[in-house]
Motif scaffolding. Structure first.
Motif, PDB file in Angstrom:
ATOM      1  N   GLU A  15       0.839  -1.189   0.000  1.00 18.71           N
ATOM      2  CA  GLU A  15       0.000   0.000   0.000  1.00 18.71           C
ATOM      3  C   GLU A  15       0.881   1.249   0.000  1.00 18.71           C
ATOM      4  N   GLY A  16       0.566   2.172  -0.888  1.00 17.74           N
ATOM      5  CA  GLY A  16       1.251   3.459  -0.913  1.00 17.74           C
ATOM      6  C   GLY A  16       2.542   3.492  -1.711  1.00 17.74           C
ATOM      7  N   GLU A  17       2.941   2.361  -2.275  1.00 16.86           N
ATOM      8  CA  GLU A  17       4.213   2.373  -3.015  1.00 16.86           C
ATOM      9  C   GLU A  17       3.983   2.697  -4.496  1.00 16.86           C
ATOM     10  N   ILE A  18       5.081   3.028  -5.147  1.00 10.95           N
ATOM     11  CA  ILE A  18       5.041   3.192  -6.593  1.00 10.95           C
ATOM     12  C   ILE A  18       5.889   2.079  -7.188  1.00 10.95           C
ATOM     13  N   LEU A  19       5.251   1.227  -7.941  1.00 17.55           N
ATOM     14  CA  LEU A  19       5.949   0.086  -8.527  1.00 17.55           C
ATOM     15  C   LEU A  19       6.027   0.276 -10.034  1.00 17.55           C
ATOM     16  N   ALA A  20       7.241   0.183 -10.562  1.00 21.39           N
ATOM     17  CA  ALA A  20       7.394   0.273 -12.015  1.00 21.39           C
ATOM     18  C   ALA A  20       7.635  -1.127 -12.559  1.00 21.39           C
ATOM     19  N   LEU A  21       6.842  -1.494 -13.562  1.00 24.58           N
ATOM     20  CA  LEU A  21       7.044  -2.786 -14.217  1.00 24.58           C
ATOM     21  C   LEU A  21       7.714  -2.536 -15.559  1.00 24.58           C
ATOM     22  N   LEU A  22       8.911  -3.069 -15.669  1.00 23.43           N
ATOM     23  CA  LEU A  22       9.653  -2.909 -16.916  1.00 23.43           C
ATOM     24  C   LEU A  22       9.581  -4.207 -17.690  1.00 23.43           C
ATOM     25  N   GLY A  23       9.603  -4.088 -18.997  1.00 22.28           N
ATOM     26  CA  GLY A  23       9.625  -5.305 -19.789  1.00 22.28           C
ATOM     27  C   GLY A  23       9.491  -4.973 -21.251  1.00 22.28           C
ATOM     28  N   PRO A  24      10.042  -5.824 -22.121  1.00 19.85           N
ATOM     29  CA  PRO A  24       9.909  -5.572 -23.554  1.00 19.85           C
ATOM     30  C   PRO A  24       8.461  -5.760 -24.012  1.00 19.85           C
ATOM     31  N   ASN A  25       8.178  -5.409 -25.250  1.00 22.67           N
ATOM     32  CA  ASN A  25       6.839  -5.607 -25.796  1.00 22.67           C
ATOM     33  C   ASN A  25       6.456  -7.081 -25.733  1.00 22.67           C
ATOM     34  N   GLY A  26       5.206  -7.323 -25.382  1.00 27.78           N
ATOM     35  CA  GLY A  26       4.735  -8.711 -25.353  1.00 27.78           C
ATOM     36  C   GLY A  26       5.212  -9.483 -24.137  1.00 27.78           C
ATOM     37  N   VAL A  39       1.934  11.978 -10.172  1.00 28.41           N
ATOM     38  CA  VAL A  39       2.202  10.726  -9.465  1.00 28.41           C
ATOM     39  C   VAL A  39       2.710  11.029  -8.055  1.00 28.41           C
ATOM     40  N   GLU A  40       3.575  12.029  -7.951  1.00 28.60           N
ATOM     41  CA  GLU A  40       4.127  12.412  -6.646  1.00 28.60           C
ATOM     42  C   GLU A  40       3.015  12.897  -5.706  1.00 28.60           C
ATOM     43  N   ARG A  41       2.099  13.715  -6.254  1.00 26.91           N
ATOM     44  CA  ARG A  41       0.971  14.209  -5.451  1.00 26.91           C
ATOM     45  C   ARG A  41       0.088  13.061  -4.978  1.00 26.91           C
ATOM     46  N   LEU A  42      -0.167  12.135  -5.897  1.00 26.71           N
ATOM     47  CA  LEU A  42      -1.032  11.008  -5.551  1.00 26.71           C
ATOM     48  C   LEU A  42      -0.385  10.151  -4.473  1.00 26.71           C
ATOM     49  N   ARG A  43       0.921  10.013  -4.570  1.00 27.02           N
ATOM     50  CA  ARG A  43       1.640   9.225  -3.577  1.00 27.02           C
ATOM     51  C   ARG A  43       1.486   9.857  -2.189  1.00 27.02           C
ATOM     52  N   LYS A  44       1.510  11.179  -2.167  1.00 25.07           N
ATOM     53  CA  LYS A  44       1.337  11.876  -0.885  1.00 25.07           C
ATOM     54  C   LYS A  44      -0.041  11.604  -0.288  1.00 25.07           C
ATOM     55  N   ASP A  45      -1.034  11.423  -1.178  1.00 29.02           N
ATOM     56  CA  ASP A  45      -2.376  11.087  -0.695  1.00 29.02           C
ATOM     57  C   ASP A  45      -2.499   9.603  -0.341  1.00 29.02           C
ATOM     58  N   GLY A  46      -1.420   8.865  -0.534  1.00 31.56           N
ATOM     59  CA  GLY A  46      -1.432   7.457  -0.158  1.00 31.56           C
ATOM     60  C   GLY A  46      -1.934   6.517  -1.240  1.00 31.56           C
ATOM     61  N   VAL A  47      -2.026   7.013  -2.475  1.00 32.29           N
ATOM     62  CA  VAL A  47      -2.494   6.161  -3.565  1.00 32.29           C
ATOM     63  C   VAL A  47      -1.345   5.243  -4.018  1.00 32.29           C
ATOM     64  N   THR A  48      -1.663   3.970  -4.177  1.00 34.55           N
ATOM     65  CA  THR A  48      -0.686   3.015  -4.675  1.00 34.55           C
ATOM     66  C   THR A  48      -0.660   3.106  -6.205  1.00 34.55           C
ATOM     67  N   ILE A  49       0.535   3.163  -6.766  1.00 37.27           N
ATOM     68  CA  ILE A  49       0.616   3.353  -8.216  1.00 37.27           C
ATOM     69  C   ILE A  49       1.473   2.265  -8.851  1.00 37.27           C
ATOM     70  N   ILE A  50       0.920   1.663  -9.894  1.00 37.94           N
ATOM     71  CA  ILE A  50       1.665   0.670 -10.643  1.00 37.94           C
ATOM     72  C   ILE A  50       1.763   1.187 -12.066  1.00 37.94           C
ATOM     73  N   LEU A  51       2.979   1.374 -12.539  1.00 34.18           N
ATOM     74  CA  LEU A  51       3.083   1.839 -13.914  1.00 34.18           C
ATOM     75  C   LEU A  51       3.979   0.911 -14.720  1.00 34.18           C
ATOM     76  N   THR A  52       3.602   0.733 -15.966  1.00 36.81           N
ATOM     77  CA  THR A  52       4.462  -0.042 -16.848  1.00 36.81           C
ATOM     78  C   THR A  52       5.162   0.948 -17.759  1.00 36.81           C
ATOM     79  N   THR A  53       6.356   0.615 -18.122  1.00 37.37           N
ATOM     80  CA  THR A  53       7.092   1.554 -18.959  1.00 37.37           C
ATOM     81  C   THR A  53       8.207   0.855 -19.715  1.00 37.37           C
ATOM     82  N   HIS A  54       8.586   1.486 -20.812  1.00 38.78           N
ATOM     83  CA  HIS A  54       9.772   1.065 -21.557  1.00 38.78           C
ATOM     84  C   HIS A  54      10.984   1.844 -21.071  1.00 38.78           C
TER      85      HIS A  54
END
Lengths: 309, 253
Positions: free
Chosen positions: A30-41, A177-192
Motif C-alpha cells: 500500500e502506498g508504493e510506486i511500482l514500475a514494471l519494466l519489460g519488452p513488448n509482449g 504521481v508524486e501528489r497522488l503518492r502523498k495522498d497514499g495512492v498506490t501506483i503501478i506503472l508499466t514503462t519502456h
C-alpha cells in the motif's frame, strides 16, 4: 505495510495457446510506486488487465484490498483506477461528461467539486466543455487519467503512461504521481523507459515472457548500478594472484594477463589507490586500466537475455 | 445494485440519442409519414376497409411495430458495438457493475428511445387517420415488451458483430423481411391458405397481431398466442445475454 494487491500463481493462456502469464506471484504494498519494466509482449498489459477484470485468468487468484477480484469484484474494482495504454475515448463526447460518466460507473454520486480539482490538476479545466475529438493526443491522455481518478481509487494502474508523450506532459505526469503518492495512492506503472522507473518508482519489477524476473527496491538496484569493475591489463601474465593482494578478491583471466577488480563507487573508499600501490609492491607491471559501470539498463538487458535462453 | 453505474450508462446512451436528435426522431417520423401518404392515401383509397377498419388506420399498428423493431435493434446493437469498436468497453469491463446492471443500462436506454419513437409515430398518425385504442393498457404492454425484447436482441447482435457490416446484417436480412411479411400492412386472411400457414411461423406476425388487437379488437392469431410469443422471445434473449456475460463471449479474452 500490508499488500494492497496480491497476485497468487496467476496464469493466463489465451485461446490460441499463447501463455501470456506463467504462475506470476506479486505483492504490491500500500502506498508504493511500482514500475514494471519489460519488452513488448512481456505480459505487462495482460497482468494489469487481469487485475482490473478485463481479462479472465486461466488459474490463480488476485485480491485488491483483501477482496477477491472475481468473487467480490464490486469491492475490489471500486478501489482500482486504470489508465489504458491505448487512447480509448468516445470522440463526440464532452470532456466533463465523460469524466462524470466514469465516476457514476464506478458507483459514486456526483461530486463536481472533486472533478473540478482533478481537471485543474491535469490542466484540463479550460477544456471541460470541449469535445474529445478536438483535443491533442497529450490532452486525450490527460482525459484518460482524469477518468481513472474520477472515483477516487486507492490503486492506480498506468499502462505506458508516457509512451509517445512530450517532455512537458511527462514531467506533469511525474508531478501528478508524486501528489497522488502523498495522498497514499498506490501506483503501478508499466514503462519502456528505464529512466522513468528510476525517477519515480520505489520498487522496480522486470517482467519478460510472462514471468517476473526480479522485483527489487530501487535503492538496492541503484547500489547494484553503483558497482564498477576495473580491468587491469598486465605487461606479463601471472600464474596466480600474489597473496599480498588476497584482500581485493581479484579475478584472474585464464591467460593470466588480466585482473578484474569490483568496487563500489558509493562507498567512502574504493580501494583503488591501495590496490595500485600493492600491485607495484608485488612487482606487477600494468599495461592498461579500464573501468566500466553496470546500469539498470544492463541489469535489465541481462535479465531479459537470460530468461530468453 | 450499483444504481449510479446504471444511471451513468443510461444517461450516457440517452445523451447520444439527443445529440443526434434530427437523425433520431425526424427521420423515423418522416419515413412513417411517407408510408401514410403512399400506403394510406394512394393504395388505401382502393382497398377501403379491412374487417371494418379503414386501411389507413389498419396499418398504424404495423407501422409503429416496423419502426420500433428497427429502432430497438439499431439503437441497442450500436450502443454496445460502438464502445467495443473504439475500445472504451475497457471501462465498462473494469467497473464495479454486474452484467445485469450493464444490460439494464444499455437495453433500458435503447428501449426508451424506441418507445419514444413509437409514441411519436402514434401521435403523428392521429394527424392522418382516425384511430381509437380499445385496450390502451395492452397496447402499452405490447409496445413496451416489444421495445425491451428487441433491444435485448439488438444488444446480442452488437456483442456478436465484429464489423459494421455484420451489425447491419441481421436487421437488414432477417428482421425487415419478417416485418414486411408479418402482416404489418395486411391481414393474413387476405393471403392464399398456404401463405397463411407459412406466416404462422413468422414471430413478428404475433407481435403485430397482438398490437393491432389492442387497437381495433381484431387479430390474425389469438391474443394469448401473441403474449406467449413475446414473453418466450424475451426469455430466450435474456438467456442468451446471461450466457454471454457468464462466458465473456466476444467481450473478454
Amino acid at each position: 505495510m500490508s499488500a494492497i494487491v496480491q497476485v497468487r500463481d496467476l496464469q493466463k493462456t489465451y485461446d490460441g495457446g499463447f501463455e501470456a502469464l506463467k504462475r506470476v506471484n506479486l505483492d504490491i504494498e500500500e502506498g508504493e510506486i511500482l514500475a514494471l519494466l519489460g519488452p513488448n509482449g512481456a505480459g505487462k498489459t495482460t497482468l494489469i488487465s487481469t487485475i482490473c477484470g478485463i481479462t479472465t485468468p486461466t488459474s490463480g487468484s488476485i485480491s485488491v484490498g483483501g477482496h477477491d477480484v472475481i468473487d467480490d469484484f464490486r469491492r475490489a474494482r471500486r478501489l482500482v483506477g486504470l489508465v489504458p495504454q491505448e487512447i480509448n475515448l468516445e470522440p463526440f463526447e464532452f470532456v466533463m461528461n465523460t469524466v462524470r460518466f466514469s465516476r457514476g460507473l464506478f458507483g459514486k454520486g456526483r461530486n463536481d467539486a472533486y472533478l473540478e480539482q482533478i481537471l485543474k490538476d491535469l490542466s484540463l479545466w479550460d477544456k471541460r466543455g470541449g469535445r474529445i475529438a478536438e483535443l491533442s493526443g497529450g490532452m486525450k491522455r490527460r482525459v484518460l487519467i482524469a477518468k481513472a481518478l474520477s472515483h477516487e481509487p486507492r490503486v492506480l494502474f498506468l499502462d505506458e503512461p508516457t509512451a509517445g508523450v512530450d517532455v512537458e506532459l511527462r514531467k506533469d505526469m511525474w508531478q501528478l504521481v508524486e501528489r497522488l503518492r502523498k495522498d497514499g495512492v498506490t501506483i503501478i506503472l508499466t514503462t519502456h523507459y528505464i529512466e522513468e522507473a528510476e525517477a519515480i518508482a520505489d520498487r522496480v519489477g522486470v517482467i519478460n515472457k510472462g514471468e517476473i524476473l526480479l522485483i527489487e527496491d530501487k535503492a538496492a538496484l541503484m547500489s547494484r548500478m553503483g558497482q564498477k569493475e576495473m580491468r587491469i591489463e598486465l605487461t606479463e601474465s601471472i600464474e596466480t594472484v600474489p597473496e599480498s593482494l588476497g584482500d581485493y578478491d581479484l579475478v584472474r583471466s585464464n591467460d593470466g594477463r588480466v585482473l578484474t577488480y569490483a568496487y563500489q563507487t558509493t562507498s567512502t573508499r574504493t580501494g583503488i589507490t591501495s590496490l595500485l600501490k600493492d600491485l607495484q609492491a608485488a612487482g606487477i607491471g600494468l599495461r592498461d586500466v579500464q573501468t566500466s559501470q553496470s546500469s539498470l539498463e544492463d541489469i535489465f538487458v541481462n535479465l531479459v537475455k537470460e530468461s530468453a535462453k | 445494485m450499483n444504481w449510479y453505474g446504471i444511471r451513468a450508462i443510461y444517461r450516457f446512451e440517452m445523451a447520444r440519442f439527443f445529440r443526434s436528435i434530427v437523425q433520431s426522431i425526424v427521420s423515423p417520423v418522416l419515413s412513417t409519414s411517407l408510408y401514410f401518404v403512399v400506403f394510406g392515401a394512394a393504395i388505401g383509397s382502393r382497398i377501403q376497409e379491412v374487417e371494418g377498419v379503414s386501411y389507413g388506420a389498419f396499418i398504424v399498428p404495423g407501422l409503429i411495430m416496423l419502426s420500433v423493431l428497427t429502432q430497438s435493434l439499431q439503437n441497442a446493437s450500436f450502443g454496445i458495438y460502438f464502445p467495443k469498436f473504439i475500445g472504451t468497453i475497457y471501462e465498462i469491463l473494469s467497473a464495479p457493475v454486474s452484467a445485469l446492471e450493464i444490460v439494464i443500462g444499455y437495453v433500458g436506454a435503447a428501449a426508451t428511445k424506441s418507445l419514444l419513437i413509437g409514441s411519436i409515430i402514434l401521435v403523428t398518425s392521429f394527424f392522418f387517420v382516425d384511430i381509437t385504442i380499445q385496450h390502451p393498457f395492452w397496447m402499452l404492454a405490447f409496445l413496451v415488451l416489444t421495445c425491451v425484447s428487441f433491444s435485448l436482441l439488438g444488444f446480442i447482435i452488437g456483442i456478436w458483430a465484429k464489423s459494421f457490416e455484420q451489425l447491419n446484417l441481421v436487421p437488414l436480412l432477417v428482421v425487415t423481411p419478417l416485418v414486411f411479411l408479418g402482416g404489418s400492412f395486411y391481414s393474413i386472411s387476405m393471403l392464399p391458405p398456404i401463405w397463411q400457414s407459412i406466416s404462422l411461423f413468422n414471430p413478428v406476425l404475433y407481435l403485430v397481431s397482438g398490437f393491432r388487437w389492442a387497437f381495433f379488437g381484431m387479430s390474425d392469431v389469438p391474443v394469448a398466442a401473441s403474449l406467449f410469443a413475446i414473453t418466450t422471445f424475451s426469455a430466450v434473449c435474456l438467456g442468451i445475454v446471461w450466457w454471454i456475460f457468464k462466458s465473456g463471449y466476444r467481450l473478454k479474452t
